[in-house]
Design an enzyme around this catalytic site. Structure first.
Site, PDB file in Angstrom:
ATOM      1  N   LYS A 175      99.652 -14.905 -18.230  1.00 45.42           N
ATOM      2  CA  LYS A 175     100.295 -13.581 -18.197  1.00 45.42           C
ATOM      3  C   LYS A 175     101.787 -13.800 -18.470  1.00 45.42           C
ATOM      4  O   LYS A 175     102.565 -14.117 -17.565  1.00 45.42           O
ATOM      5  CB  LYS A 175     100.057 -12.946 -16.816  1.00 45.42           C
ATOM      6  N   GLU A 248     108.598 -21.377  -9.145  1.00 40.09           N
ATOM      7  CA  GLU A 248     109.940 -21.810  -9.545  1.00 40.09           C
ATOM      8  C   GLU A 248     110.766 -20.550  -9.717  1.00 40.09           C
ATOM      9  O   GLU A 248     110.432 -19.703 -10.545  1.00 40.09           O
ATOM     10  CB  GLU A 248     109.897 -22.620 -10.847  1.00 40.09           C
ATOM     11  N   CYS A 282     117.966 -20.334 -15.496  1.00 38.75           N
ATOM     12  CA  CYS A 282     117.828 -20.421 -14.035  1.00 38.75           C
ATOM     13  C   CYS A 282     118.796 -21.433 -13.459  1.00 38.75           C
ATOM     14  O   CYS A 282     119.265 -21.283 -12.342  1.00 38.75           O
ATOM     15  CB  CYS A 282     116.399 -20.774 -13.663  1.00 38.75           C
TER      16      CYS A 282
HETATM   17  P1  NAD Z   1     110.607 -11.713 -13.131  1.00 37.89           P
HETATM   18  O1  NAD Z   1     110.418 -12.216 -11.748  1.00 37.89           O
HETATM   19  O2  NAD Z   1     110.988 -10.315 -13.331  1.00 37.89           O
HETATM   20  O3  NAD Z   1     109.246 -11.912 -13.968  1.00 37.89           O
HETATM   21  C1  NAD Z   1     108.595 -13.174 -14.083  1.00 37.89           C
HETATM   22  C2  NAD Z   1     107.124 -12.932 -14.382  1.00 37.89           C
HETATM   23  O4  NAD Z   1     106.500 -12.356 -13.227  1.00 37.89           O
HETATM   24  C3  NAD Z   1     106.858 -11.955 -15.521  1.00 37.89           C
HETATM   25  O5  NAD Z   1     105.709 -12.370 -16.229  1.00 37.89           O
HETATM   26  C4  NAD Z   1     106.621 -10.635 -14.786  1.00 37.89           C
HETATM   27  O6  NAD Z   1     105.862  -9.712 -15.538  1.00 37.89           O
HETATM   28  C5  NAD Z   1     105.881 -11.110 -13.562  1.00 37.89           C
HETATM   29  N1  NAD Z   1     106.016 -10.264 -12.380  1.00 37.89           N
HETATM   30  C6  NAD Z   1     107.067  -9.482 -12.023  1.00 37.89           C
HETATM   31  N2  NAD Z   1     106.830  -8.887 -10.833  1.00 37.89           N
HETATM   32  C7  NAD Z   1     105.624  -9.336 -10.422  1.00 37.89           C
HETATM   33  C8  NAD Z   1     104.829  -9.095  -9.269  1.00 37.89           C
HETATM   34  N3  NAD Z   1     105.243  -8.284  -8.292  1.00 37.89           N
HETATM   35  N4  NAD Z   1     103.635  -9.716  -9.166  1.00 37.89           N
HETATM   36  C9  NAD Z   1     103.220 -10.561 -10.141  1.00 37.89           C
HETATM   37  N5  NAD Z   1     103.908 -10.815 -11.266  1.00 37.89           N
HETATM   38  C10 NAD Z   1     105.109 -10.213 -11.395  1.00 37.89           C
HETATM   39  O7  NAD Z   1     111.642 -12.704 -13.831  1.00 37.89           O
HETATM   40  P2  NAD Z   1     112.221 -12.647 -15.323  1.00 37.89           P
HETATM   41  O8  NAD Z   1     113.204 -11.530 -15.432  1.00 37.89           O
HETATM   42  O9  NAD Z   1     111.109 -12.716 -16.304  1.00 37.89           O
HETATM   43  O10 NAD Z   1     112.998 -14.047 -15.373  1.00 37.89           O
HETATM   44  C11 NAD Z   1     114.256 -14.244 -14.785  1.00 37.89           C
HETATM   45  C12 NAD Z   1     114.122 -14.949 -13.444  1.00 37.89           C
HETATM   46  O11 NAD Z   1     113.383 -16.146 -13.607  1.00 37.89           O
HETATM   47  C13 NAD Z   1     115.468 -15.376 -12.873  1.00 37.89           C
HETATM   48  O12 NAD Z   1     115.480 -15.106 -11.495  1.00 37.89           O
HETATM   49  C14 NAD Z   1     115.501 -16.882 -13.132  1.00 37.89           C
HETATM   50  O13 NAD Z   1     116.305 -17.617 -12.253  1.00 37.89           O
HETATM   51  C15 NAD Z   1     114.062 -17.236 -12.976  1.00 37.89           C
HETATM   52  N6  NAD Z   1     113.736 -18.483 -13.668  1.00 37.89           N
HETATM   53  C16 NAD Z   1     113.519 -19.590 -12.893  1.00 37.89           C
HETATM   54  C17 NAD Z   1     113.248 -20.796 -13.502  1.00 37.89           C
HETATM   55  C18 NAD Z   1     113.007 -22.029 -12.676  1.00 37.89           C
HETATM   56  O14 NAD Z   1     112.479 -23.000 -13.212  1.00 37.89           O
HETATM   57  N7  NAD Z   1     113.368 -22.043 -11.408  1.00 37.89           N
HETATM   58  C19 NAD Z   1     113.179 -20.886 -14.890  1.00 37.89           C
HETATM   59  C20 NAD Z   1     113.394 -19.727 -15.643  1.00 37.89           C
HETATM   60  C21 NAD Z   1     113.670 -18.534 -15.017  1.00 37.89           C
END
Ligand code: NAD
Length: 485
Positions: A175, A248, A282
């Site tokens: 997903k 992560e 991130c």
């Molecule tokens: P996000 O949390 O909005 O979305 C991530 C994924 O989760 C997407 O596929 C989204 O559709 C899904 N999602 C969102 N809400 C959900 C829920 N309630 N239940 C299940 N799935 C859900 O994050 P984003 O905007 O796509 O990415 C940015 C974030 O990701 C930042 O906080 C960044 O720090 C983090 N990030 C972390 C790493 C790491 O390795 N630690 C790497 C890249 C990005």
């Protein structure tokens, strides 16, 4: 350019959402440019995807390891053959610069090859038994893996999840982020073209509803998630205690600059870490903690270098920073700039939307640098995930360490100094999973454990390192074997 029509992959067939609902994705450098229309999947689509993969996974689990490795290896080659086209599509869909996108399209096939090798290194152990028999451990795939991914590395991060999951013999329900559906589709297409049995993987486009349905389905044995801490916590609650979750999440990553640092080098390290990928990494640098004797000179040089960055469409040569990836990102960044000013920090450069010079239809902002950030300010504590950097002043090394550690997150941290003793003390005491000495907080090697501490990660399984990373995708049994007489 006209947009493509993307589809879900379920049960080996490319299909629309059951409801036929779609969402649209536009180029963030030019919102008149439609990248495509993709299925807005619901829980019913996820239900069908998990059913199909649960069946397909059994066949893949029986497939010999060298054959599984061959599929990953071949998919890597196919991605490499298409690298130029894929790089351009990545720029158009996500907004990276060409240079940033080509790092990702180079890295992704290497990830798949790395995991291909790991498929052939799965092992167990054996122990002598008191009765003259044997006890051995046996590692087998967990079954169905759910992979929920963000948009900021839409090929690299999924390849680090799908690669090891398939190498271990699992099926995958993927997903991806609705911000980068095209890249997800390209990755799955390469795996299928490489000979992956089509029911081994499902691609389900959509947002939080689809993600939550993947996490909640009890047939999904392990959920690997990368994204924000808020969504990660929601996923964790849905997975519950009896299934596996690897999360992560976000960061608020500091760089400490000591008084002995080479200030030019420190300024370049900070600007690269803060504004690379438009600040949407991130591990991106969001706080600088400078010792008082170098604070003013460092801040002035960082402002100068920031103002020299060229912001524009990542397709254009010479552009240093592309647009933000989506409208919600632009709104969030502008909000935090406003919050920073209201809290009394001094905005020294940037922070405004850029519309001149052909940028009217894009999501561009000028990278922002704040001085005089207070440790309790929201801007010093909350993840912006955009090109907004704040400076804090520290009286001495101990205060700098305390400020760096004053965060609920624990993803990355850095120090710039010529003093090896204080660098090592920082590495030991900084509560973050990744510590960088004299280099940007961003960037990491494929064969090294990766994961945060605190609110940045789950602590049970590290991502990425060869043997430890594979353990998430394998379950272990201990077999006691007695001689018959
Ligand atoms: P996000 O949390 O909005 O979305 C991530 C994924 O989760 C997407 O596929 C989204 O559709 C899904 N999602 C969102 N809400 C959900 C829920 N309630 N239940 C299940 N799935 C859900 O994050 P984003 O905007 O796509 O990415 C940015 C974030 O990701 C930042 O906080 C960044 O720090 C983090 N990030 C972390 C790493 C790491 O390795 N630690 C790497 C890249 C990005």
């Amino acid at each position: 350019m006209t947009g493509m029509r993307g589809l879900n992959l379920i049960g080996g067939r490319w299909v629309p959402a059951l409801s036929e609902a779609v969402f649209r994705r536009h180029n963030p450098a030019d919102e008149d440019d439609l990248v495509g229309e993709f299925p807005e999947s619901s829980a019913a689509d996820v239900e069908a995807a998990v059913s199909a993969v649960a069946e397909g996974a059994a066949e893949w689990a029986r497939t010999p390891a060298d054959r599984r490795a061959e599929v990953l290896w071949k998919a890597a080659g196919l991605l490499e053959e298409r690298r130029a086209e894929l790089t351009a599509e990545l720029v158009r869909e996500e907004g990276k610069t060409l240079a940033e996108a080509s790092v990702e399209t180079t890295r992704t096939p290497l990830n798949l090859r790395f995991h291909a090798g790991e498929a052939q290194r799965i092992s167990g152990s054996s122990y002598p038994a008191d009765d003259g028999g044997l006890v051995y451990t046996w590692r087998e795939p967990v079954g169905v893996v759910g992979a929920i991914t963000p948009w900021n590395f839409p090929l690299n991060i999924p390849s680090r999840k799908i690669g090891p999951a398939l190498a271990a013999g699992n099926g995958v329900v993927f997903k991806p982020s609705p911000v980068t559906p095209l890249m997800a589709q390209r990755l799955v297409e390469a795996l299928l073209a490489a000979g992956l049995p089509p029911r081994t993987i499902a691609l389900v486009h959509g947002g939080a509803e689809a993600g939550a349905a993947v996490a909640a389905d009890p047939r999904v044995a392990a959920v690997t998630f990368t994204g924000s801490t808020a969504a990660g916590r929601a996923v964790h609650a849905l997975v519950g205690p009896s299934r596996r979750a690897q999360l992560e999440m976000g960061g608020k990553n500091p760089v400490v600059v000591l008084e002995d640092a080479d200030l030019e080098r420190a300024a370049r390290i900070i600007v690269k870490g803060a504004f690379g990928l438009s600040g949407q990494a991130c591990t991106g640098t969001s706080r600088v903690i400078a010792l008082a004797p170098v604070y003013d000179r460092l801040l002035a040089r960082v402002v100068e270098l920031t103002e020299a960055l060229s912001v524009g469409d990542g397709m254009r040569r010479g552009v240093d920073m592309g647009p933000l990836a989506a409208g919600f990102q632009l709104r969030k960044v502008l909000d935090y700039v406003r919050i920073g000013r209201e809290e009394g920090a001094e905005l020294l450069t940037g922070g405004e939307r850029l519309t001149g010079g052909g940028r009217r239809r894009g999501l561009f902002v000028a990278p922002a640098v704040f001085g005089g950030l207070r440790p309790q300010a929201r801007l010093a504590r909350e993840e912006v995930f955009g090109p907004v950097l704040g400076f804090l002043r520290a009286g001495d090394f101990e205060e700098a360490l305390a400020l760096a550690a004053d965060t609920e997150y624990g993803l990355a941290s850095g120090i710039v100094t010529r003093d090896l003793g204080r660098a090592l003390a920082f590495a030991r005491r900084s509560p973050s999973g990744l510590v960088k000495v004299n280099q940007p907080t961003t960037g990491m090697a494929m064969n090294v454990p990766f994961g945060g501490l605190g609110e940045s990660s789950t602590q049970t399984f590290k991502e990425q390192a060869g043997p430890t990373m594979m353990l998430f995708y394998l379950q272990e049994k201990s077999v006691y074997l007695s001689p018959l007489d």
